[in-house]
Design a protein around this motif. Structure first.
Motif, PDB file in Angstrom:
ATOM      1  N   SER A  63       0.925  -1.317  -0.084  1.00  0.00           N
ATOM      2  CA  SER A  63      -0.158   0.295  -0.143  1.00  0.00           C
ATOM      3  C   SER A  63       0.511   0.893   0.121  1.00  0.00           C
ATOM      4  O   SER A  63       0.476   2.764  -0.182  1.00  0.00           O
ATOM      5  CB  SER A  63      -1.167   0.665   1.323  1.00  0.00           C
ATOM      6  OG  SER A  63      -0.422   0.494   2.504  1.00  0.00           O
ATOM      7  N   LEU A  64       2.196   1.200   0.576  1.00  0.00           N
ATOM      8  CA  LEU A  64       3.398   2.007   0.229  1.00  0.00           C
ATOM      9  C   LEU A  64       3.886   2.559  -0.503  1.00  0.00           C
ATOM     10  O   LEU A  64       4.826   2.926  -0.687  1.00  0.00           O
ATOM     11  CB  LEU A  64       4.029   2.232   1.872  1.00  0.00           C
ATOM     12  CG  LEU A  64       3.115   2.102   3.079  1.00  0.00           C
ATOM     13  CD1 LEU A  64       4.365   1.571   3.861  1.00  0.00           C
ATOM     14  CD2 LEU A  64       3.138   3.796   3.300  1.00  0.00           C
ATOM     15  N   ASP A  80      11.442  14.280  15.530  1.00  0.00           N
ATOM     16  CA  ASP A  80      10.794  14.331  14.315  1.00  0.00           C
ATOM     17  C   ASP A  80       9.879  14.151  13.678  1.00  0.00           C
ATOM     18  O   ASP A  80       9.003  14.524  12.502  1.00  0.00           O
ATOM     19  CB  ASP A  80      12.247  15.169  13.409  1.00  0.00           C
ATOM     20  CG  ASP A  80      12.269  14.377  12.452  1.00  0.00           C
ATOM     21  OD1 ASP A  80      12.139  12.795  12.949  1.00  0.00           O
ATOM     22  OD2 ASP A  80      13.384  14.725  11.811  1.00  0.00           O
ATOM     23  N   GLY A  81       9.080  12.733  13.977  1.00  0.00           N
ATOM     24  CA  GLY A  81       8.166  12.093  13.368  1.00  0.00           C
ATOM     25  C   GLY A  81       8.479  11.438  12.615  1.00  0.00           C
ATOM     26  O   GLY A  81       7.682  10.680  11.872  1.00  0.00           O
ATOM     27  N   THR A  82       9.985  11.192  11.844  1.00  0.00           N
ATOM     28  CA  THR A  82      10.618  10.189  10.445  1.00  0.00           C
ATOM     29  C   THR A  82      10.253   8.682  11.252  1.00  0.00           C
ATOM     30  O   THR A  82      10.715   8.234  12.643  1.00  0.00           O
ATOM     31  CB  THR A  82      11.376  10.448  10.705  1.00  0.00           C
ATOM     32  OG1 THR A  82      11.633  11.614  10.129  1.00  0.00           O
ATOM     33  CG2 THR A  82      12.402   9.478   9.491  1.00  0.00           C
ATOM     34  N   VAL A  94      13.487   1.199   5.673  1.00  0.00           N
ATOM     35  CA  VAL A  94      12.725   2.068   5.211  1.00  0.00           C
ATOM     36  C   VAL A  94      12.056   2.832   5.845  1.00  0.00           C
ATOM     37  O   VAL A  94      11.894   2.788   6.889  1.00  0.00           O
ATOM     38  CB  VAL A  94      10.780   0.934   4.969  1.00  0.00           C
ATOM     39  CG1 VAL A  94      10.252   1.897   4.443  1.00  0.00           C
ATOM     40  CG2 VAL A  94      11.204   0.356   3.961  1.00  0.00           C
ATOM     41  N   ARG A  95      12.371   4.285   4.886  1.00  0.00           N
ATOM     42  CA  ARG A  95      11.871   5.403   6.254  1.00  0.00           C
ATOM     43  C   ARG A  95      10.513   5.923   5.323  1.00  0.00           C
ATOM     44  O   ARG A  95      10.632   6.003   4.458  1.00  0.00           O
ATOM     45  CB  ARG A  95      13.099   6.598   6.257  1.00  0.00           C
ATOM     46  CG  ARG A  95      13.296   7.750   7.519  1.00  0.00           C
ATOM     47  CD  ARG A  95      14.606   8.166   7.109  1.00  0.00           C
ATOM     48  NE  ARG A  95      15.343   8.148   5.863  1.00  0.00           N
ATOM     49  CZ  ARG A  95      17.043   7.986   5.405  1.00  0.00           C
ATOM     50  NH1 ARG A  95      17.230   8.487   7.157  1.00  0.00           N
ATOM     51  NH2 ARG A  95      17.331   8.203   5.202  1.00  0.00           N
ATOM     52  N   LEU A  96       9.585   6.785   6.183  1.00  0.00           N
ATOM     53  CA  LEU A  96       8.670   7.536   6.588  1.00  0.00           C
ATOM     54  C   LEU A  96       8.314   7.924   6.813  1.00  0.00           C
ATOM     55  O   LEU A  96       9.520   8.504   8.233  1.00  0.00           O
ATOM     56  CB  LEU A  96       7.443   5.854   6.825  1.00  0.00           C
ATOM     57  CG  LEU A  96       7.602   4.126   6.036  1.00  0.00           C
ATOM     58  CD1 LEU A  96       6.747   3.801   7.137  1.00  0.00           C
ATOM     59  CD2 LEU A  96       7.436   4.744   4.892  1.00  0.00           C
ATOM     60  N   ASP A  97       6.910   9.871   6.467  1.00  0.00           N
ATOM     61  CA  ASP A  97       7.054  10.957   7.209  1.00  0.00           C
ATOM     62  C   ASP A  97       6.059  10.210   8.438  1.00  0.00           C
ATOM     63  O   ASP A  97       5.608   9.324   8.774  1.00  0.00           O
ATOM     64  CB  ASP A  97       7.230  11.864   6.197  1.00  0.00           C
ATOM     65  CG  ASP A  97       5.983  11.108   5.203  1.00  0.00           C
ATOM     66  OD1 ASP A  97       4.742  10.448   6.560  1.00  0.00           O
ATOM     67  OD2 ASP A  97       5.503  12.237   4.759  1.00  0.00           O
ATOM     68  N   GLU A 101       3.951   8.493   4.910  1.00  0.00           N
ATOM     69  CA  GLU A 101       4.331   8.365   3.199  1.00  0.00           C
ATOM     70  C   GLU A 101       5.818   8.044   3.446  1.00  0.00           C
ATOM     71  O   GLU A 101       6.756   8.304   4.612  1.00  0.00           O
ATOM     72  CB  GLU A 101       3.739   9.274   3.200  1.00  0.00           C
ATOM     73  CG  GLU A 101       2.625   9.879   2.813  1.00  0.00           C
ATOM     74  CD  GLU A 101       1.382   8.568   2.261  1.00  0.00           C
ATOM     75  OE1 GLU A 101       2.226   9.303   1.357  1.00  0.00           O
ATOM     76  OE2 GLU A 101       0.375   8.873   2.198  1.00  0.00           O
ATOM     77  N   PRO A 102       6.154   7.242   2.141  1.00  0.00           N
ATOM     78  CA  PRO A 102       7.464   6.966   2.371  1.00  0.00           C
ATOM     79  C   PRO A 102       8.503   8.012   1.659  1.00  0.00           C
ATOM     80  O   PRO A 102       8.193   9.282   0.795  1.00  0.00           O
ATOM     81  CB  PRO A 102       7.388   5.912   0.681  1.00  0.00           C
ATOM     82  CG  PRO A 102       5.781   5.665   0.919  1.00  0.00           C
ATOM     83  CD  PRO A 102       5.212   6.347   1.229  1.00  0.00           C
ATOM     84  N   ILE A 103      10.114   8.022   2.348  1.00  0.00           N
ATOM     85  CA  ILE A 103      10.577   8.917   2.051  1.00  0.00           C
ATOM     86  C   ILE A 103      11.764   8.255   1.587  1.00  0.00           C
ATOM     87  O   ILE A 103      11.812   9.301   0.372  1.00  0.00           O
ATOM     88  CB  ILE A 103      11.665   8.987   3.724  1.00  0.00           C
ATOM     89  CG1 ILE A 103       9.956  10.288   4.396  1.00  0.00           C
ATOM     90  CG2 ILE A 103      12.392  10.363   3.493  1.00  0.00           C
ATOM     91  CD1 ILE A 103      10.450  10.546   5.817  1.00  0.00           C
ATOM     92  N   ASP A 104      12.567   7.259   1.902  1.00  0.00           N
ATOM     93  CA  ASP A 104      13.151   6.441   1.107  1.00  0.00           C
ATOM     94  C   ASP A 104      13.524   5.069   1.261  1.00  0.00           C
ATOM     95  O   ASP A 104      13.603   4.748   2.631  1.00  0.00           O
ATOM     96  CB  ASP A 104      14.944   7.535   0.727  1.00  0.00           C
ATOM     97  CG  ASP A 104      15.126   7.703   2.233  1.00  0.00           C
ATOM     98  OD1 ASP A 104      14.626   7.402   3.646  1.00  0.00           O
ATOM     99  OD2 ASP A 104      16.501   8.671   2.257  1.00  0.00           O
TER     100      ASP A 104
END
Length: 486
Positions: A63-64, A80-82, A94-97, A101-104
């Motif tokens: 889904s991401l 900071d919520g990451t 996996v890094r999300l905000d 939502e995907p970051i990288d």
């Protein structure tokens, strides 16, 4: 051995076994059917309670748009919520905000000009500056990357006289303190957590669990022959299952110990300083069936104001305690509905939200506070800040939502006690069944009453003494008159 002595020994063993089975079976073996959200009363009974958290959304790799997660093992949320997810089966992070939502994706790093990857990593930790530490279990090392995902150092094959010659380093989970000391939970290590200095050199072990012996196994070992004893398992300390660290550098840890304390708070010397002032010691479920057994706490997350949550792998429940060890609320479970899990493996906080990672399904479930959960969290925070009046107001709100919340009555009692309202404190401590604080409040109330009515009490005592003296003299005079008349 003489026959009579052998019979006596066997009789003692049988009696001890019956006693042990009676104690364990009668105390915890039969668990009541409880709702998804419940609490435990002073008498150790499971009672229904309002839900403190509710599941709001579910996320997986597909889904991401990142491809299916494969047996993820850990997750972490920075201030900071990451959000960082350790996708172990795919050997990546996996890094999300904060909105998930995907970051990288981090699937490797450059070491000496060569690209290297991870092999079945099991744990990760992220510092406030964004430095990433990965327990690269398959490669038997800890990898330290900076905020730009560039290699800082690798910790592998530690050397020390404290380690056996055939020791194999297999890091599973880790945390890092403000001085950049790394604490590693390694597979097969029973001496506690491995402490590494900021330069990556091994220092010592801290926080080893005590050895608790099953009485039945010990008795059978006494009766066994030398050959049978050689085939039995040695009594060794239990391994830890997880760890977390708070801003002050205290390590919170869970272990699989059935007889000791499954949750610990370790200081720099490795001493357990967890406060256990609640009605029961923090341990997860108090009641359980013979088929499920006691809770197996697989992960722990420390929040603000000394609140901490533990995840039970057996039944998928989350238990949250305050700094004094009072159980605040329980939620979660195993199943197929939103808010239930198949194989829960990790838990972390994102603000007041709680995220739970499911290893088998490769899913993250987000839980958000209900009004009841928000009120309880704010009550604990207010009390932690020393604002007893504000805490009492929140506890009043909590009682209106759950009249069976004995812990809230104790919170109001403490607030009234600190404000000098001893009569009200006695009332609320009585309702909370907090005998220690009730006695303290009652003694202060008694002193206050004596102080306020001292003059009246002393006047009454003096008057009583005078009356006794007068009555005594009157009786003596009357007796003399009788003697003279005779």
């Amino acid at each position: 051995m003489p026959k009579s002595a052998r019979l006596t020994k066997l009789t003692l063993v049988a009696l001890c076994c019956c006693l042990c089975l009676g104690v364990w079976g009668g105390q915890r073996a039969q668990a009541a059917e409880v709702s998804a959200s419940y609490m435990y009363s002073f008498w150790g009974e499971a009672v229904a309670a309002p839900a403190a958290y509710q599941a709001t959304d579910l996320h997986d790799g597909q889904s991401l748009g990142l491809g299916a997660f494969k047996e993820p093992n850990d997750l972490y949320v920075r201030a900071d919520g990451t959000i960082y997810i350790l996708d172990s089966g795919n050997n990546r992070v996996v890094r999300l905000d904060e909105r998930l939502e995907p970051i990288d994706v981090i699937d490797g790093f450059v070491n000496g000009g060569a690209q290297e990857g991870f092999a079945n990593p099991q744990g990760l930790f992220v510092t406030e500056t964004g430095h990433l530490y990965i327990a690269d279990t398959g490669n038997r090392r800890v990898v330290h990357l900076d905020e730009n995902d560039e290699l800082v150092k690798i910790i592998d094959s530690p050397e020390s006289e404290l380690l056996q010659a055939n020791f194999v380093f297999q890091p599973m989970r880790l945390v890092v303190d403000n001085s950049e000391r790394v604490y590693v939970m390694a597979a097969g290590v029973f001496d506690g957590f491995m402490e590494f200095n900021s330069d990556g050199t091994f220092s010592t072990f801290i926080g080893a669990n005590r050895v608790y012996v099953d009485p039945v196994e010990y008795l059978w070992k006494m009766l066994a022959t030398r050959q049978q004893r050689s085939q039995m398992v040695m009594f060794t300390p239990t391994e830890f299952t997880s760890l977390d660290i708070n801003e002050e550098g205290f390590i919170y840890a869970t272990n699989g110990d059935r007889f000791g304390d499954p949750i610990k708070k370790l200081n720099a010397q490795g001493t357990d300083i967890l406060r256990r002032e609640g009605m029961d010691s923090p341990m997860g479920d108090l009641l359980y069936t013979s088929s499920t057994g006691p809770s197996r706490l697989i992960d722990i997350d420390v929040g603000d104001s000394e609140m901490y949550s533990v995840l039970d792998a057996k039944l998928g429940r989350i238990f949250t305690y305050n700094g004094d060890g009072h159980l605040m609320y329980i939620f979660g479970g195993l199943g197929n509905r939103l808010g239930e899990f198949n194989t829960p493996i990790a838990i972390t906080r994102s603000g007041d939200d709680i995220l739970v990672l499911d290893k088998a399904l490769g899913e993250i479930t987000r839980f958000q506070t209900t009004e009841y959960g928000r009120v309880l969290n704010e009550a604990v925070r207010s009390y932690y800040r020393g604002n007893e009046a504000e805490a009492a107001q929140y506890f009043y709100e909590a009682i209106n939502l759950n009249a069976n919340l004995e812990y809230a009555y104790a919170g109001i009692g403490k607030a009234e006690l600190r404000q000098g309202n001893y009569s009200d404190a006695v009332h609320y401590f009585r309702q909370s069944m907090d005998h220690g604080n009730y006695s303290k409040a009652f003694q202060l109330l008694r002193k206050e009453v004596l102080r306020e009515h001292f003059s009246v009490i002393m006047s009454g005592i003096v008057l009583a003494v005078v009356l006794l003296v007068l009555v005594s003299r009157y009786r003596k005079m009357k007796a003399r008159k009788k003697v003279v008349s005779v």
